[in-house]
Design a protein around this motif. Structure first.
Motif, mmCIF file in Angstrom:
data_model
loop_
_atom_site.group_PDB
_atom_site.id
_atom_site.type_symbol
_atom_site.label_atom_id
_atom_site.label_comp_id
_atom_site.label_asym_id
_atom_site.label_seq_id
_atom_site.Cartn_x
_atom_site.Cartn_y
_atom_site.Cartn_z
ATOM 1 N N ARG A 112 -1.589 -1.644 -6.112
ATOM 2 C CA ARG A 112 -2.159 -1.956 -7.429
ATOM 3 C C ARG A 112 -1.816 -0.886 -8.457
ATOM 4 O O ARG A 112 -1.644 -1.173 -9.620
ATOM 5 N N ARG A 113 -1.695 0.376 -8.034
ATOM 6 C CA ARG A 113 -1.469 1.479 -8.993
ATOM 7 C C ARG A 113 0.029 1.639 -9.267
ATOM 8 O O ARG A 113 0.718 2.406 -8.593
ATOM 9 N N THR B 109 -5.904 10.825 4.878
ATOM 10 C CA THR B 109 -5.338 10.178 3.678
ATOM 11 C C THR B 109 -6.490 9.975 2.685
ATOM 12 O O THR B 109 -7.579 10.493 2.884
ATOM 13 N N TYR C 144 -15.207 -3.440 9.162
ATOM 14 C CA TYR C 144 -13.843 -2.874 9.190
ATOM 15 C C TYR C 144 -13.226 -3.096 10.567
ATOM 16 O O TYR C 144 -12.068 -3.535 10.682
ATOM 17 N N ASP D 175 -1.505 -6.864 -5.990
ATOM 18 C CA ASP D 175 -2.828 -6.755 -5.369
ATOM 19 C C ASP D 175 -2.869 -7.743 -4.209
ATOM 20 O O ASP D 175 -2.855 -8.961 -4.423
ATOM 21 N N VAL D 176 -2.918 -7.234 -2.982
ATOM 22 C CA VAL D 176 -2.843 -8.156 -1.833
ATOM 23 C C VAL D 176 -4.123 -8.978 -1.660
ATOM 24 O O VAL D 176 -4.152 -9.903 -0.859
ATOM 25 N N GLY E 16 0.836 -1.211 0.000
ATOM 26 C CA GLY E 16 0.000 0.000 0.000
ATOM 27 C C GLY E 16 0.863 1.251 0.000
ATOM 28 O O GLY E 16 0.561 2.237 0.678
ATOM 29 N N LYS F 85 -9.797 -5.252 11.645
ATOM 30 C CA LYS F 85 -8.642 -4.704 12.360
ATOM 31 C C LYS F 85 -8.430 -5.398 13.707
ATOM 32 O O LYS F 85 -7.297 -5.503 14.187
ATOM 33 N N ASN G 56 0.831 -2.727 5.330
ATOM 34 C CA ASN G 56 0.052 -1.494 5.512
ATOM 35 C C ASN G 56 -1.202 -1.443 4.637
ATOM 36 O O ASN G 56 -2.174 -0.789 5.002
ATOM 37 N N SER H 258 1.399 3.308 -2.450
ATOM 38 C CA SER H 258 1.046 4.304 -3.464
ATOM 39 C C SER H 258 0.410 5.549 -2.873
ATOM 40 O O SER H 258 0.290 6.561 -3.564
ATOM 41 N N SER H 259 -0.046 5.477 -1.618
ATOM 42 C CA SER H 259 -0.628 6.696 -1.035
ATOM 43 C C SER H 259 -0.568 6.647 0.484
ATOM 44 O O SER H 259 -0.135 5.646 1.071
ATOM 45 N N GLY I 120 -4.988 6.258 15.150
ATOM 46 C CA GLY I 120 -6.309 6.898 15.214
ATOM 47 C C GLY I 120 -6.553 7.571 13.872
ATOM 48 O O GLY I 120 -6.103 7.082 12.836
ATOM 49 N N VAL J 202 -6.185 9.563 10.664
ATOM 50 C CA VAL J 202 -5.104 10.083 9.830
ATOM 51 C C VAL J 202 -5.739 10.566 8.526
ATOM 52 O O VAL J 202 -6.559 9.846 7.940
ATOM 53 N N ILE K 246 -0.300 6.483 4.333
ATOM 54 C CA ILE K 246 0.701 6.035 5.317
ATOM 55 C C ILE K 246 1.822 5.245 4.634
ATOM 56 O O ILE K 246 2.999 5.399 4.965
HETATM 57 P P1 NDP Z 1 -4.936 5.201 1.695
HETATM 58 O O1 NDP Z 1 -6.245 4.891 1.075
HETATM 59 O O2 NDP Z 1 -4.314 6.528 1.471
HETATM 60 O O3 NDP Z 1 -3.870 4.075 1.295
HETATM 61 C C1 NDP Z 1 -4.221 2.721 1.212
HETATM 62 C C2 NDP Z 1 -3.150 1.987 0.447
HETATM 63 O O4 NDP Z 1 -3.513 0.595 0.392
HETATM 64 C C3 NDP Z 1 -3.010 2.475 -0.982
HETATM 65 O O5 NDP Z 1 -1.640 2.560 -1.296
HETATM 66 C C4 NDP Z 1 -3.671 1.391 -1.806
HETATM 67 O O6 NDP Z 1 -2.995 1.253 -3.050
HETATM 68 C C5 NDP Z 1 -3.398 0.165 -0.935
HETATM 69 N N1 NDP Z 1 -4.331 -0.908 -1.215
HETATM 70 C C6 NDP Z 1 -5.674 -0.948 -1.042
HETATM 71 N N2 NDP Z 1 -6.162 -2.116 -1.485
HETATM 72 C C7 NDP Z 1 -5.102 -2.819 -1.955
HETATM 73 C C8 NDP Z 1 -4.946 -4.084 -2.553
HETATM 74 N N3 NDP Z 1 -5.995 -4.894 -2.788
HETATM 75 N N4 NDP Z 1 -3.715 -4.501 -2.918
HETATM 76 C C9 NDP Z 1 -2.655 -3.706 -2.706
HETATM 77 N N5 NDP Z 1 -2.715 -2.499 -2.137
HETATM 78 C C10 NDP Z 1 -3.934 -2.063 -1.782
HETATM 79 O O7 NDP Z 1 -5.168 4.947 3.246
HETATM 80 P P2 NDP Z 1 -4.211 4.978 4.526
HETATM 81 O O8 NDP Z 1 -2.837 5.329 4.188
HETATM 82 O O9 NDP Z 1 -4.921 5.759 5.544
HETATM 83 O O10 NDP Z 1 -4.302 3.442 4.950
HETATM 84 C C11 NDP Z 1 -3.170 2.636 5.221
HETATM 85 C C12 NDP Z 1 -3.500 1.691 6.362
HETATM 86 O O11 NDP Z 1 -3.743 2.435 7.532
HETATM 87 C C13 NDP Z 1 -4.738 0.822 6.132
HETATM 88 O O12 NDP Z 1 -4.465 -0.498 6.562
HETATM 89 C C14 NDP Z 1 -5.786 1.468 7.029
HETATM 90 O O13 NDP Z 1 -6.756 0.553 7.451
HETATM 91 C C15 NDP Z 1 -4.910 1.947 8.172
HETATM 92 N N6 NDP Z 1 -5.489 3.003 9.005
HETATM 93 C C16 NDP Z 1 -5.844 4.223 8.464
HETATM 94 C C17 NDP Z 1 -6.396 5.195 9.284
HETATM 95 C C18 NDP Z 1 -6.834 6.528 8.754
HETATM 96 O O14 NDP Z 1 -7.525 7.265 9.478
HETATM 97 N N7 NDP Z 1 -6.454 6.913 7.555
HETATM 98 C C19 NDP Z 1 -6.603 4.967 10.725
HETATM 99 C C20 NDP Z 1 -6.167 3.675 11.174
HETATM 100 C C21 NDP Z 1 -5.633 2.747 10.341
HETATM 101 P P3 NDP Z 1 -3.674 0.942 -4.473
HETATM 102 O O15 NDP Z 1 -5.041 1.564 -4.468
HETATM 103 O O16 NDP Z 1 -2.729 1.549 -5.449
HETATM 104 O O17 NDP Z 1 -3.692 -0.549 -4.547
#
Ligand code: NDP
Length: 258
Positions: free
Chosen positions: A43-44, A202, A167, A71-72, A14, A171, A98, A16-17, A198, A200, A19
């Protein structure tokens, strides 16, 4: 502490965006001259290439970056992952699990089955499968095994909220998995680390509301959310402790989150 990253190979899922992207940048910033190899997956692939370019722009070419489309939620892609890496990228030292998402806000009677499946497949099965393909690399090391598995859970795994049951359940599963795995590996030097953020800011909430940005923005009303860099710093802190030190379980809030 940055010296502890010398020559290491780090996988961030994860990346690409949010955290994951920040974590990749933070590893690179922390040890720009230490021969780091960063495998960035999501994926991107085009977005991963942009992250790689951002890293090169910020720290130069001391850090090697491999953008890798993965793609996980696909067990087949994960099973092929290590074998598809160029040979010199296979000696993985740190796995940051992540990748994750939340889809929908719905009370139990209305939860969409596709949303249930995608959340479990990504947040739980994907994380477990990634762990299963990387652990043998750690355990094959002559000292009985070492390496770091850093799992990104959530406050939602500890404090379930109405409308987020699935969700939250994913977790909570991540949290339980981390703890069980840590105990299973107690005789090795593999570290299993759980990081629970908590709020974040994004792309996370935009995805939760199927792309509706105004609904996503409303989530952060009244709270100054954390930035992805705040979480990235804690992930890198964990990976740069002395090998005998495990900060096993961390909850990170914005100061005013209830
Ligand atoms: P973003 O949506 O910004 O990032 C999510 C990342 O996960 C992207 O890079 C996306 O990449 C990747 N992803 C999603 N699905 C897949 C897949 N099937 N295969 C591979 N990669 C995948 O969200 P966050 O950075 O906020 O999220 C990161 C982690 O932090 C997650 O596990 C989320 O549950 C956790 N979290 C976030 C919080 C928040 O408030 N933001 C709070 C607590 C936990 P792509 O689309 O390119 O595949």
């Amino acid at each position: 502490a940055a010296k502890r990253l010398t020559g290491k190979t780090i996988v961030v899922t994860g990346a690409s965006s949010g955290i994951g992207r920040s974590t990749a940048l933070e590893f690179a910033r922390t040890a720009p001259q230490n021969g780091l190899r960063l495998i960035l997956t999501a994926r991107r692939i085009d977005t991963l290439k942009e992250v790689a370019a951002d890293i090169a722009k910020e720290v130069g070419d001391g850090v090697k970056v491999l953008p890798f489309k993965l793609d996980v939620s696909s067990s087949a892609e994960i099973k092929a992952f290590v074998g598809n890496l160029p040979e010199e990228w296979r000696n993985i030292d740190v796995l940051v699990n992540n990748a994750g998402l939340v889809k929908g806000v719905a009370r139990a009677p209305e939860i969409d089955e596709d949303d249930i499946n995608v959340m479990f497949q990504t947040n739980v099965t994907g994380l477990v499968n990634m762990t299963q393909v990387v652990l043998p690399i750690f355990l094959a090391r002559p000292d009985g095994g070492h390496g770091d598995i850093i799992n990104v859970g959530s406050i939602a795994g500890r404090e379930p909220y109405a409308g987020g049951s699935i969700y939250c359940a994913t977790k909570a599963a991540v949290r339980s998995f981390s703890e069980s795995l840590r105990k299973e590996l107690i005789a090795t030097r593999v570290r299993v680390i759980e990081i629970d953020p908590g709020q974040v800011e994004t792309e996370f909430s935009v995805i939760r509301f199927y792309g509706d940005k105004s609904k996503a923005d409303a989530v952060y009303a009244g709270v100054e959310p954390l930035t992805p860099d705040d979480i990235a710093e804690v992930i890198v802190f964990n990976a740069t402790r002395r090998e005998n030190v495990v900060v096993a379980d961390t909850l990170i809030y914005p100061n005013h989150q209830a």
